[in-house]
Design a protein around this motif. Sequence first.
Motif, PDB file in Angstrom:
ATOM      1  N   LEU A 183      52.231 -44.082  34.389  1.00 56.51           N
ATOM      2  CA  LEU A 183      51.459 -42.875  34.648  1.00 56.51           C
ATOM      3  C   LEU A 183      50.041 -43.242  35.049  1.00 56.51           C
ATOM      4  N   ALA A 184      49.538 -42.612  36.089  1.00 60.73           N
ATOM      5  CA  ALA A 184      48.158 -42.813  36.523  1.00 60.73           C
ATOM      6  C   ALA A 184      47.555 -41.468  36.884  1.00 60.73           C
ATOM      7  N   GLN A 185      46.246 -41.389  36.765  1.00 60.47           N
ATOM      8  CA  GLN A 185      45.546 -40.179  37.171  1.00 60.47           C
ATOM      9  C   GLN A 185      45.262 -40.223  38.669  1.00 60.47           C
ATOM     10  N   PRO A 186      45.110 -39.075  39.290  1.00 57.76           N
ATOM     11  CA  PRO A 186      44.715 -39.070  40.708  1.00 57.76           C
ATOM     12  C   PRO A 186      43.440 -39.883  40.911  1.00 57.76           C
ATOM     13  N   GLY A 187      43.470 -40.729  41.936  1.00 63.47           N
ATOM     14  CA  GLY A 187      42.354 -41.627  42.186  1.00 63.47           C
ATOM     15  C   GLY A 187      42.457 -42.947  41.466  1.00 63.47           C
ATOM     16  N   GLY A 188      43.433 -43.075  40.589  1.00 62.88           N
ATOM     17  CA  GLY A 188      43.608 -44.295  39.822  1.00 62.88           C
ATOM     18  C   GLY A 188      44.413 -45.349  40.565  1.00 62.88           C
ATOM     19  N   SER A 189      44.743 -46.416  39.843  1.00 64.20           N
ATOM     20  CA  SER A 189      45.447 -47.550  40.437  1.00 64.20           C
ATOM     21  C   SER A 189      46.602 -47.990  39.551  1.00 64.20           C
ATOM     22  N   LEU A 190      47.597 -48.553  40.197  1.00 65.50           N
ATOM     23  CA  LEU A 190      48.715 -49.207  39.521  1.00 65.50           C
ATOM     24  C   LEU A 190      49.138 -50.383  40.377  1.00 65.50           C
ATOM     25  N   LYS A 191      49.753 -51.372  39.730  1.00 61.26           N
ATOM     26  CA  LYS A 191      50.298 -52.505  40.470  1.00 61.26           C
ATOM     27  C   LYS A 191      51.751 -52.692  40.084  1.00 61.26           C
ATOM     28  N   LEU A 192      52.602 -52.733  41.100  1.00 53.95           N
ATOM     29  CA  LEU A 192      54.013 -52.994  40.910  1.00 53.95           C
ATOM     30  C   LEU A 192      54.316 -54.441  41.258  1.00 53.95           C
ATOM     31  N   SER A 193      55.236 -55.026  40.511  1.00 54.72           N
ATOM     32  CA  SER A 193      55.676 -56.388  40.796  1.00 54.72           C
ATOM     33  C   SER A 193      57.190 -56.446  40.794  1.00 54.72           C
ATOM     34  N   CYS A 194      57.718 -57.386  41.551  1.00 58.23           N
ATOM     35  CA  CYS A 194      59.175 -57.545  41.645  1.00 58.23           C
ATOM     36  C   CYS A 194      59.487 -59.032  41.808  1.00 58.23           C
ATOM     37  N   THR A 246      61.476 -48.218  39.542  1.00 55.88           N
ATOM     38  CA  THR A 246      60.490 -48.011  38.491  1.00 55.88           C
ATOM     39  C   THR A 246      59.722 -46.722  38.795  1.00 55.88           C
ATOM     40  N   GLN A 247      59.533 -45.902  37.788  1.00 54.83           N
ATOM     41  CA  GLN A 247      58.911 -44.596  37.976  1.00 54.83           C
ATOM     42  C   GLN A 247      57.394 -44.730  38.060  1.00 54.83           C
ATOM     43  N   VAL A 248      56.828 -44.081  39.065  1.00 53.74           N
ATOM     44  CA  VAL A 248      55.376 -43.954  39.199  1.00 53.74           C
ATOM     45  C   VAL A 248      55.068 -42.464  39.197  1.00 53.74           C
ATOM     46  N   THR A 249      54.229 -42.040  38.265  1.00 59.56           N
ATOM     47  CA  THR A 249      53.830 -40.637  38.163  1.00 59.56           C
ATOM     48  C   THR A 249      52.316 -40.550  38.253  1.00 59.56           C
ATOM     49  N   VAL A 250      51.842 -39.732  39.176  1.00 56.12           N
ATOM     50  CA  VAL A 250      50.410 -39.533  39.352  1.00 56.12           C
ATOM     51  C   VAL A 250      50.096 -38.086  38.990  1.00 56.12           C
ATOM     52  N   SER A 251      49.387 -37.926  37.895  1.00 59.39           N
ATOM     53  CA  SER A 251      49.123 -36.582  37.391  1.00 59.39           C
ATOM     54  C   SER A 251      47.908 -36.603  36.473  1.00 59.39           C
TER      55      SER A 251
END
Length: 118
Positions: free
Chosen positions: A11-22, A112-117
């Motif tokens: 979960l991330a807020q609008p304007g935030g960041s996340l990093k996915l790896s595989c 993997t689930q990414v939710t921006v809210s």
Amino acid sequence: QVQLVESGGGLAQPGGSLKLSCAASGSIFSNRGMGWYRQAPGKQRELVATMTSRGSTTYSDSVKGRFTISLDNAQNTVSLQMNSLKPEDTAVYYCNARIGLGVVLDYWGQGTQVTVSS
């Protein structure tokens, strides 16, 4: 057989960041490239970003300038740095690898689930 294991969603807020790896493992004779796709509820799976083994990249217009893909050919890993996230980025993100010598096959991670809210 080839296995792809993803990590980094959440979960991330609008304007935030996340990093996915595989990380890909198994019988990898020739990695032609890896990338990320996503599927939002009620929509078809769409390309987010891909990188070939030679370094050529493709980005969806909707993520250009916000997302950055990186590929480590030696380790068979791919990452997606996602900045300036928007609610419309909410989706299940799937890792993809194109592997093979003569015949190239597509392999997929479990998602993997990414939710921006807010």
